[in-house]
Every structure is written in structure tokens, then in C-alpha cells.
Write a protein that holds these residues in place. Structure first.
Motif, PDB file in Angstrom:
ATOM      1  N   GLN A  92     -14.301   2.552  -8.645  1.00 12.95           N
ATOM      2  CA  GLN A  92     -15.256   3.313  -9.442  1.00 12.95           C
ATOM      3  C   GLN A  92     -16.613   2.612  -9.480  1.00 12.95           C
ATOM      4  N   ILE A  93     -16.622   1.282  -9.478  1.00 13.88           N
ATOM      5  CA  ILE A  93     -17.890   0.549  -9.425  1.00 13.88           C
ATOM      6  C   ILE A  93     -18.641   0.903  -8.151  1.00 13.88           C
ATOM      7  N   ILE A  94     -17.919   0.923  -7.032  1.00 12.41           N
ATOM      8  CA  ILE A  94     -18.557   1.267  -5.755  1.00 12.41           C
ATOM      9  C   ILE A  94     -19.037   2.713  -5.766  1.00 12.41           C
ATOM     10  N   ALA A  95     -18.211   3.614  -6.312  1.00 17.12           N
ATOM     11  CA  ALA A  95     -18.609   5.023  -6.375  1.00 17.12           C
ATOM     12  C   ALA A  95     -19.854   5.203  -7.245  1.00 17.12           C
ATOM     13  N   THR A  96     -19.926   4.470  -8.350  1.00 17.78           N
ATOM     14  CA  THR A  96     -21.094   4.560  -9.232  1.00 17.78           C
ATOM     15  C   THR A  96     -22.322   3.977  -8.546  1.00 17.78           C
ATOM     16  N   THR A  97     -22.140   2.872  -7.834  1.00 19.29           N
ATOM     17  CA  THR A  97     -23.261   2.292  -7.078  1.00 19.29           C
ATOM     18  C   THR A  97     -23.750   3.258  -6.011  1.00 19.29           C
ATOM     19  N   ARG A  98     -22.808   3.968  -5.390  1.00 15.21           N
ATOM     20  CA  ARG A  98     -23.210   4.964  -4.389  1.00 15.21           C
ATOM     21  C   ARG A  98     -24.006   6.098  -5.024  1.00 15.21           C
ATOM     22  N   GLU A  99     -23.637   6.499  -6.247  1.00 14.42           N
ATOM     23  CA  GLU A  99     -24.411   7.540  -6.935  1.00 14.42           C
ATOM     24  C   GLU A  99     -25.794   7.027  -7.329  1.00 14.42           C
ATOM     25  N   ALA A 100     -25.887   5.747  -7.685  1.00 17.57           N
ATOM     26  CA  ALA A 100     -27.198   5.164  -7.957  1.00 17.57           C
ATOM     27  C   ALA A 100     -28.051   5.164  -6.691  1.00 17.57           C
ATOM     28  N   TYR A 101     -27.404   4.880  -5.555  1.00 18.86           N
ATOM     29  CA  TYR A 101     -28.114   4.950  -4.268  1.00 18.86           C
ATOM     30  C   TYR A 101     -28.578   6.378  -3.989  1.00 18.86           C
ATOM     31  N   ASN A 102     -27.708   7.358  -4.225  1.00 15.80           N
ATOM     32  CA  ASN A 102     -28.079   8.757  -4.005  1.00 15.80           C
ATOM     33  C   ASN A 102     -29.246   9.169  -4.897  1.00 15.80           C
ATOM     34  N   LEU A 103     -29.253   8.651  -6.127  1.00 11.31           N
ATOM     35  CA  LEU A 103     -30.363   8.941  -7.033  1.00 11.31           C
ATOM     36  C   LEU A 103     -31.657   8.319  -6.504  1.00 11.31           C
ATOM     37  N   SER A 104     -31.558   7.088  -5.998  1.00  9.44           N
ATOM     38  CA  SER A 104     -32.745   6.441  -5.403  1.00  9.44           C
ATOM     39  C   SER A 104     -33.247   7.241  -4.213  1.00  9.44           C
ATOM     40  N   TYR A 105     -32.305   7.708  -3.396  1.00 11.22           N
ATOM     41  CA  TYR A 105     -32.694   8.506  -2.226  1.00 11.22           C
ATOM     42  C   TYR A 105     -33.356   9.808  -2.651  1.00 11.22           C
ATOM     43  N   THR A 106     -32.849  10.426  -3.729  1.00 11.95           N
ATOM     44  CA  THR A 106     -33.447  11.676  -4.214  1.00 11.95           C
ATOM     45  C   THR A 106     -34.874  11.447  -4.694  1.00 11.95           C
ATOM     46  N   PHE A 107     -35.101  10.389  -5.455  1.00  7.64           N
ATOM     47  CA  PHE A 107     -36.463  10.078  -5.894  1.00  7.64           C
ATOM     48  C   PHE A 107     -37.363   9.765  -4.702  1.00  7.64           C
ATOM     49  N   HIS A 108     -36.800   9.090  -3.706  1.00  6.97           N
ATOM     50  CA  HIS A 108     -37.577   8.778  -2.505  1.00  6.97           C
ATOM     51  C   HIS A 108     -37.952  10.052  -1.750  1.00  6.97           C
ATOM     52  N   LYS A 109     -36.992  10.948  -1.618  1.00  8.36           N
ATOM     53  CA  LYS A 109     -37.219  12.181  -0.862  1.00  8.36           C
ATOM     54  C   LYS A 109     -38.218  13.103  -1.562  1.00  8.36           C
ATOM     55  N   TYR A 110     -38.131  13.170  -2.899  1.00 10.25           N
ATOM     56  CA  TYR A 110     -39.001  14.076  -3.654  1.00 10.25           C
ATOM     57  C   TYR A 110     -40.057  13.305  -4.437  1.00 10.25           C
ATOM     58  N   GLU A 111     -40.510  12.204  -3.851  1.00  8.77           N
ATOM     59  CA  GLU A 111     -41.493  11.364  -4.520  1.00  8.77           C
ATOM     60  C   GLU A 111     -42.762  12.138  -4.857  1.00  8.77           C
ATOM     61  N   ASN A 112     -43.259  12.913  -3.916  1.00  9.94           N
ATOM     62  CA  ASN A 112     -44.500  13.646  -4.158  1.00  9.94           C
ATOM     63  C   ASN A 112     -44.330  14.679  -5.261  1.00  9.94           C
ATOM     64  N   SER A 113     -43.196  15.376  -5.250  1.00  8.12           N
ATOM     65  CA  SER A 113     -42.939  16.375  -6.292  1.00  8.12           C
ATOM     66  C   SER A 113     -42.833  15.722  -7.664  1.00  8.12           C
ATOM     67  N   PHE A 114     -42.111  14.586  -7.736  1.00 10.39           N
ATOM     68  CA  PHE A 114     -41.952  13.894  -9.010  1.00 10.39           C
ATOM     69  C   PHE A 114     -43.298  13.426  -9.556  1.00 10.39           C
ATOM     70  N   ASN A 115     -44.175  12.954  -8.685  1.00 10.94           N
ATOM     71  CA  ASN A 115     -45.482  12.468  -9.138  1.00 10.94           C
ATOM     72  C   ASN A 115     -46.355  13.580  -9.704  1.00 10.94           C
ATOM     73  N   HIS A 116     -46.018  14.838  -9.395  1.00  9.93           N
ATOM     74  CA  HIS A 116     -46.777  15.969  -9.927  1.00  9.93           C
ATOM     75  C   HIS A 116     -46.086  16.642 -11.112  1.00  9.93           C
ATOM     76  N   PHE A 117     -44.976  16.072 -11.569  1.00 10.21           N
ATOM     77  CA  PHE A 117     -44.356  16.591 -12.777  1.00 10.21           C
ATOM     78  C   PHE A 117     -45.300  16.360 -13.960  1.00 10.21           C
ATOM     79  N   PRO A 118     -45.166  17.175 -15.006  1.00 12.70           N
ATOM     80  CA  PRO A 118     -45.950  16.915 -16.227  1.00 12.70           C
ATOM     81  C   PRO A 118     -45.649  15.533 -16.783  1.00 12.70           C
ATOM     82  N   LYS A 119     -46.621  14.939 -17.395  1.00 18.16           N
ATOM     83  CA  LYS A 119     -46.471  13.574 -17.904  1.00 18.16           C
ATOM     84  C   LYS A 119     -45.304  13.470 -18.869  1.00 18.16           C
TER      85      LYS A 119
END
Length: 365
Positions: A225-252
């Protein structure tokens, strides 16, 4: 360049495999014993046991095929090639493909002999091969038994810490796109290493008592489960990386809300690992779940942003980005909650069949 435990054990196995046949007065078997010892050395005791059984069976089959074909058809090089094909087909049919190499070496060595007493020579070669396998098994079991839990813990702890740094930098718009892209590739390779170490750790201690084995399997459940949770943290990092431009234009306000929630989850992740390490009380880390009003505010903010009219006139990319980020955060939160339950149960010696038994049965299969 470094000489690790497995490298040292390989050298010791080869030396013993060369020396013991000579001491037993059949030095002609030394080379084959050394070759089989190299093939037989495995990274874990359990795999060594499986290899011991498979290689003995495979070599007996190889010797039997070699003797039968040599006595009936001879040992012309074309016959040797056909015999190798036949042996490979038999071993594949018996699901022994992993030991084809050594069995084929045994077959060729036996069929290429020019000794007058062919049967005795073949018996010596088979005995030498089995001796080499036994030597490798004993060396691997007795000398420096492999211990992979420490490696697993350190690679998991370090990788998780790095992912947390990436996430904190991403939500504060401090990350650099090219560097983070390279780092994410490294994290993905580390996740693969975690899976390998987990598999090897699960194979350790195969001969321990049932009580100790059950306790160890519970720890394997937690590590998985630790590895699975770390993998989800990686997926979250990848999502922020992929949608970096969109996130930067979100409302403050939405970016602040995401940052605060993510900081809570990352802090919880850190403390759960500290709990597993024994540095935090098993009853700690109870602040992951939202209170109902705060959770409704968090969810509603995402839905409001995703359904803005201005997003409905293009290809819905900005709206999809909002949904992907929200789903990644919620999934990471779910994995953290389950990890917290497992770690609390394990460290508190609280056996919960509904939580753990299905996972343990799955591991033992």
C-alpha cells in the motif's frame, strides 16, 4: 565499482564448486559444477529453493535425453543439435523454460564425451551439475542471507520525499517544466525498483515459523500500500506537470484551496511513514478527512470552475484539466486513508480481518 554480497557469494560458490569435486576425486566434474553454481545463484532464498528443484529435474532430463540419443543415434553434431531442440521442447512443455540453459549445457557436455565408459562419465557430469546447484543454494542461504527490507524502505522513503518536493513546488508555481519532466522519469524508474524489492522481500524468510510468516505478510501488505500510495503521488505530480499551464490560470482562491488541501495530504503522508517507522504514535494522523462543510466547499469550487461558460466554447481542455486535477487529488487522498488504516492496524497490533486477511490471502497465492 563495488563488490556486493551477491558478487562475493558468486565467487565463493565458484571456488567451492571447483574445489569439492577435486577433493572427492573426480576433478573432471569441477568445471560443470562451477557453471551450474553460477546459474543457480539467485537473489533470494525462496528463489534459490525453487531453482534447486527445477535445475535438478531439468539436468536429470537433459542427461536422460543425452544418454538415450547417444546410445541409439550417436553424437554427430547434427544429432546433438536435434537433441538440444528436443530437450528444449520437453522443458518448455514442463514449464521449465527458466533452466533450459544449464540443462542444454549438460546435454552437450555429455554427448560430446569421448570416454569409453560413457554411462559413468554421464553420471559424473550429472552429479557435478547437481553438486554445483547445491553449493550455490547453501552459500546463498548461509552466507550473507539477502535482506531487502532496508533497501525497500530507503528507496520508498527517498522517492516519496522527492515527489513531495515536486508537488509543493508545482502548486506554488516554482517548478521548471524540463527539469520536472526529467525527474518524473527518474521517479517512474524508482517505482519499478520498489516493485522488484517488494517481490524479493516477500521471498525472504520462507522457512520461518507460521506466526512470523503471517506477521511478515502483514508487513508486505503495508509495503504494497505504501508503494501504491507513492505511485498515486507520482500520478498527481504528473497531472500537475501535464496541466501546469491550466493550473496557473485557475482563480487565485481555487489555487490557494488546492495548495492548502495538498499540504494537508502531504503532511499526513509524511507522518504516516513516520508512524510506520515507529516515530509517531499508532493513533496519530487523524486529520486527513475533511469535515463535511470543508469538503463540500472543496468539491463545489472544482465543479464551479469546470462548468464555467467560457470553457464551453473551445475543446473543453481547461474544463478537463480541472476535473483531472480534482480526481487525482481525491484518489491520492483515498490511498492515504487506506494506508493510514493499515499502518495503524500493523503498528497497533490490531488484527483486523476485514482489512488485512484478503490482502494476505492474495499475497500467499
Amino acid at each position: 565499482m563495488r563488490i556486493g554480497a551477491r558478487t562475493l557469494k558468486t565467487g565463493i560458490s565458484v571456488a567451492l564448486a571447483l574445489a569439492i569435486p577435486a577433493l572427492l576425486n573426480f576433478p573432471s566434474g569441477s568445471v560443470l559444477a562451477a557453471i551450474s553454481a553460477i546459474f543457480a545463484l539467485q537473489p533470494s532464498v525462496k528463489r534459490s529453493i525453487n531453482t534447486l528443484k527445477d535445475r535438478i529435474i531439468a539436468n536429470l532430463i537433459g542427461a536422460f535425453v543425452a544418454i538415450c540419443i547417444t546410445l541409439t543415434l550417436g553424437n554427430h553434431y547434427i544429432i546433438v543439435g536435434l537433441a538440444a531442440c528436443l530437450l528444449i521442447a520437453i522443458l518448455n512443455q514442463l514449464n521449465l523454460s527458466s533452466v533450459i540453459g544449464l540443462a542444454t549445457v549438460t546435454l552437450i557436455v555429455i554427448m560430446e564425451t569421448t570416454e569409453d565408459n560413457f554411462i559413468l562419465y554421464a553420471s559424473i557430469r550429472v552429479g557435478a551439475t547437481i553438486m554445483g546447484v547445491f553449493i550455490a543454494f547453501l552459500v546463498n542461504t548461509i552466507l550473507f542471507p539477502p535482506k531487502y527490507e532496508e533497501k525497500l524502505y530507503h528507496v520508498t522513503d527517498y522517492s516519496t520525499t522527492e515527489i513531495m518536493k515536486f508537488l509543493r513546488a508545482s502548486v506554488r508555481k516554482n517548478s521548471q517544466y524540463p527539469i520536472l519532466k526529467k525527474d518524473l522519469k527518474w521517479i517512474k524508474s524508482e517505482l519499478n525498483r520498489m516493485d522488484v524489492y517488494l517481490s524479493l522481500f516477500k521471498d525472504e524468510g520462507v522457512t520461518t515459523r507460521k506466526k512470523d510468516r503471517i506477521q511478515k505478510l502483514r508487513k508486505v501488505v503495508v509495503y504494497r500500500q505504501i508503494i501504491a500510495t507513492t505511485r498515486e503521488a507520482y500520478n498527481l505530480s504528473y497531472t500537475f506537470h501535464k496541466y501546469e499551464n491550466s493550473f496557473n490560470h485557475f482563480p487565485k482562491e481555487l489555487r490557494i484551496l488546492i495548495r492548502e488541501r495538498l499540504e494537508t495530504l502531504l503532511t499526513a503522508h509524511e507522518q504516516i511513514l513516520l508512524k510506520f517507522n515507529g516515530r509517531v504514535s499508532p493513533d496519530s494522523v487523524n486529520f486527513i478527512a475533511y469535515k463535511a462543510p470543508l469538503r463540500r466547499e472543496f468539491m463545489q469550487s472544482f465543479f464551479d470552475e469546470a462548468s464555467l461558460e467560457e470553457y464551453m466554447h473551445d475543446d473543453y481542455g481547461q474544463s478537463n484539466a480541472v476535473i483531472h486535477i480534482m480526481s487525482s487529488i481525491l484518489k491520492y487522498e483515498e490511498y492515504l486513508e487506506h494506508l493510514n488504516i493499515l499502518v495503524s492496524s500493523y503498528k497497533g497490533n490490531d488484527w483486523n480481518p476485514d482489512t488485512d486477511i484478503s490482502n494476505i490471502e492474495h499475497i500467499e497465492q
